[in-house]
Design an enzyme around this catalytic site. Structure first.
Site, short mmCIF file in Angstrom:
data_model
loop_
_atom_site.label_atom_id
_atom_site.label_comp_id
_atom_site.label_asym_id
_atom_site.label_seq_id
_atom_site.Cartn_x
_atom_site.Cartn_y
_atom_site.Cartn_z
N PRO A 99 0.87 -1.23 -0.18
CA PRO A 99 -0.06 -0.12 0.10
C PRO A 99 0.82 1.14 -0.01
CG PRO A 99 -0.25 -1.05 2.18
CD PRO A 99 0.89 -1.88 1.05
N LEU A 100 0.59 2.19 -0.81
CA LEU A 100 1.66 3.51 -1.02
C LEU A 100 0.31 4.59 -1.02
CD1 LEU A 100 4.04 2.13 -3.83
CD2 LEU A 100 4.14 2.71 -1.32
N GLN A 137 -6.57 -1.22 3.08
CA GLN A 137 -5.98 -1.24 4.38
C GLN A 137 -6.61 -0.13 5.04
OE1 GLN A 137 -2.01 0.93 4.81
NE2 GLN A 137 -1.13 -0.94 5.51
N CYS A 162 2.48 3.00 9.94
CA CYS A 162 2.68 4.06 9.57
C CYS A 162 3.35 5.14 10.39
CB CYS A 162 1.29 4.80 9.04
SG CYS A 162 1.47 6.27 8.28
N ASN A 184 9.23 -7.08 3.92
CA ASN A 184 9.25 -5.88 3.46
C ASN A 184 10.40 -4.90 3.76
OD1 ASN A 184 7.42 -2.96 3.76
ND2 ASN A 184 8.03 -3.66 2.02
N GLY A 185 10.88 -4.37 2.84
CA GLY A 185 11.98 -3.30 2.96
C GLY A 185 13.13 -3.46 2.09
N ASP A 186 13.27 -2.37 1.38
CA ASP A 186 14.73 -2.29 0.70
C ASP A 186 14.51 -3.63 -0.58
OD1 ASP A 186 15.04 -0.43 2.35
OD2 ASP A 186 16.63 -1.34 3.35
N ARG A 224 8.61 1.23 -2.50
CA ARG A 224 9.12 2.52 -3.07
C ARG A 224 9.48 2.04 -4.65
NH1 ARG A 224 12.97 4.03 1.36
NH2 ARG A 224 12.82 1.57 1.81
C1 LIG Z 1 5.07 7.30 -0.59
C2 LIG Z 1 4.96 6.14 0.30
C3 LIG Z 1 3.55 5.85 1.02
C4 LIG Z 1 3.37 4.78 1.91
N1 LIG Z 1 1.98 4.53 2.07
C5 LIG Z 1 1.90 3.46 2.92
C6 LIG Z 1 0.50 3.17 3.48
O1 LIG Z 1 -0.61 3.59 2.86
N2 LIG Z 1 0.45 2.07 4.12
C7 LIG Z 1 1.38 1.45 4.51
O2 LIG Z 1 1.32 0.19 5.28
N3 LIG Z 1 2.74 1.61 4.28
C8 LIG Z 1 2.96 2.42 3.56
N4 LIG Z 1 4.26 2.82 3.13
C9 LIG Z 1 5.23 2.04 3.37
C10 LIG Z 1 5.54 1.08 2.37
O3 LIG Z 1 4.34 0.31 2.30
C11 LIG Z 1 6.62 0.08 2.89
O4 LIG Z 1 6.18 -0.50 3.80
C12 LIG Z 1 8.00 0.88 2.93
O5 LIG Z 1 8.19 1.86 1.87
C13 LIG Z 1 8.95 -0.14 2.96
O6 LIG Z 1 9.32 -0.82 1.79
P1 LIG Z 1 10.03 -0.64 0.46
O7 LIG Z 1 11.53 -0.41 0.89
O8 LIG Z 1 10.03 -1.74 -0.57
O9 LIG Z 1 9.69 0.79 0.14
C14 LIG Z 1 4.37 4.05 2.36
C15 LIG Z 1 5.61 4.23 1.84
C16 LIG Z 1 5.74 5.42 0.85
C17 LIG Z 1 7.19 5.76 0.41
#
Ligand SMILES: Cc1cc2nc3c(=O)[nH]c(=O)nc-3n(C[C@H](O)[C@H](O)[C@H](O)COP(=O)(O)O)c2cc1C
Length: 330
Positions: free
Chosen positions: A26-27, A80, A110, A210-212, A235
């Site tokens: 979710p973003l 979510q 969050c 999740n992460g990176d 991301r």
């Molecule tokens: C712009 C943005 C919006 C995000 N929105 C949400 C969200 O709505 N809900 C959520 O659980 N995480 C949200 N996240 C976190 C991501 O889902 C993810 O957990 C986090 O970026 C780490 O994963 P990554 O390294 O693959 O980015 C958001 C992150 C970013 C950068």
């Protein structure tokens, strides 16, 4: 790498199976219906998520546009929710279920101050009993599975993420996604995949790491370290809606994926812009700007095009720029 199996989630009456172990995160501000439409093009079976939805607002009948369109979309889409009030979470989850949610996910990660200050998102990491109560009540109120997305804790020393996750499992969570950072870390440093592995070892329910994770090499490494049941991509998918499908294809079939070339990226921008403008009018250009800025990368004329797109004052100007670029690329 061991072959990943489909993930089975037995809800409270309705079971779900996740055929694809690579999940789109979710973003907020990004994973709207139009973005999901593009992700779906490359990942027909992957679980995608709405942007997080404020449960209280949904309970009161606002923010419904985020869930109302789910029934028109293909493939599994989780809704979510965030809040700290069990009753609002229940009402919102029931509404989301009736709108066609594949599952309900609760945001307990969050870091945004405005949300955590009111007790939602990552603030629940400090309130394990309340977090469990929410999971218990919501999972009983809906038929579809309930999942939770967490971080490793509020900060390094306050709580043991294994104990926290075990509590959620005990309360009825069907799957837990772990972003391998604490709330205090924000997005700094590196995701701690070893810590995710400890959670995975201790839980019976599926765990998503999740992460990176930026590509299939990272995904394979992360799965080896964590032994998780799947990975979630955040991301790195911004501007690259093909990435979830790409990583799935590369880790599952070991086939090389043909990455979009310049022409395809520009066409994607054009399609994205037109869809946003059709839905939101001129405001669509403002939303499209960030997507176009992320997608127009990795080809010769990319930076010049980005530069021009940012300066386009009307959708018509931006569309012309993209159409001219496509003619040049042909
Ligand atoms: C712009 C943005 C919006 C995000 N929105 C949400 C969200 O709505 N809900 C959520 O659980 N995480 C949200 N996240 C976190 C991501 O889902 C993810 O957990 C986090 O970026 C780490 O994963 P990554 O390294 O693959 O980015 C958001 C992150 C970013 C950068």
């Amino acid at each position: 790498m061991k072959k990943l199996s489909p993930i089975f989630l037995s809800g409270n009456g309705i079971s779900r199976s996740l055929e694809c172990p690579v999940i789109q995160s979710p973003l907020a501000g990004v994973s709207d219906q139009i973005f999901r439409k593009f992700v779906r093009r490359w990942a027909p079976k992957a679980l995608l998520f709405t942007e997080m939805v404020n449960a209280k607002s949904l309970e009161l009948g606002h923010g419904e546009e985020k869930v109302i369109e789910l029934s028109q979309e293909s493939g599994p889409i989780g809704v979510q929710l965030f809040d700290h009030r069990p009753d609002s979470m229940i009402e919102a989850a029931i509404k989301a279920e009736s709108s066609g949610a594949f599952l309900i996910d609760i945001n307990m990660g969050c870091p945004v101050k405005k949300i955590a200050k009111k007790g939602g998102g990552s603030a629940l990491l400090k309130e394990p009993e309340l977090a469990q109560l929410i999971v218990k009540k919501v999972s009983k109120a809906i038929s579809i599975p309930l999942t939770v997305k967490i971080r490793l804790g509020w900060c390094e020393n306050t709580s043991d993420p294994v104990v926290f996750a075990l509590g959620l499992q005990e309360a009825g969570a069907q799957l837990i996604t772990v972003h391998g950072r604490t709330r205090r870390q924000g997005f700094s440093g590196y995701a701690n995949w070893e810590a995710i592995s400890k959670i995975k070892q201790s839980l019976d329910i599926p765990v998503i790491a999740n992460g990176d994770i930026k590509n299939s090499r990272d995904a394979i490494k992360c799965l080896e370290v964590t032994n998780a049941d799947g990975v979630m991509i955040g991301r790195a998918s911004m501007g690259a809606p093909w990435l979830v499908g790409q990583i799935d294809e590369e880790i599952q079939s070991q086939k090389a994926f043909i990455s979009p070339d310049a022409k395809m990226k520009v066409s994607l921008c054009l399609e994205h812009l037109k869809l946003l403008v059709a839905k939101k009018g001129d405001h669509g250009l403002l939303i499209a700007r960030k997507h176009m800025n992320w997608t127009c990368r990795g080809f010769e004329s990319a930076s010049t095009l980005r530069h021009k797109l940012v300066r386009a004052r009307t959708p018509k100007e931006a569309i012309k720029l993209l159409e001219d670029e496509l003619i040049k690329l042909n």
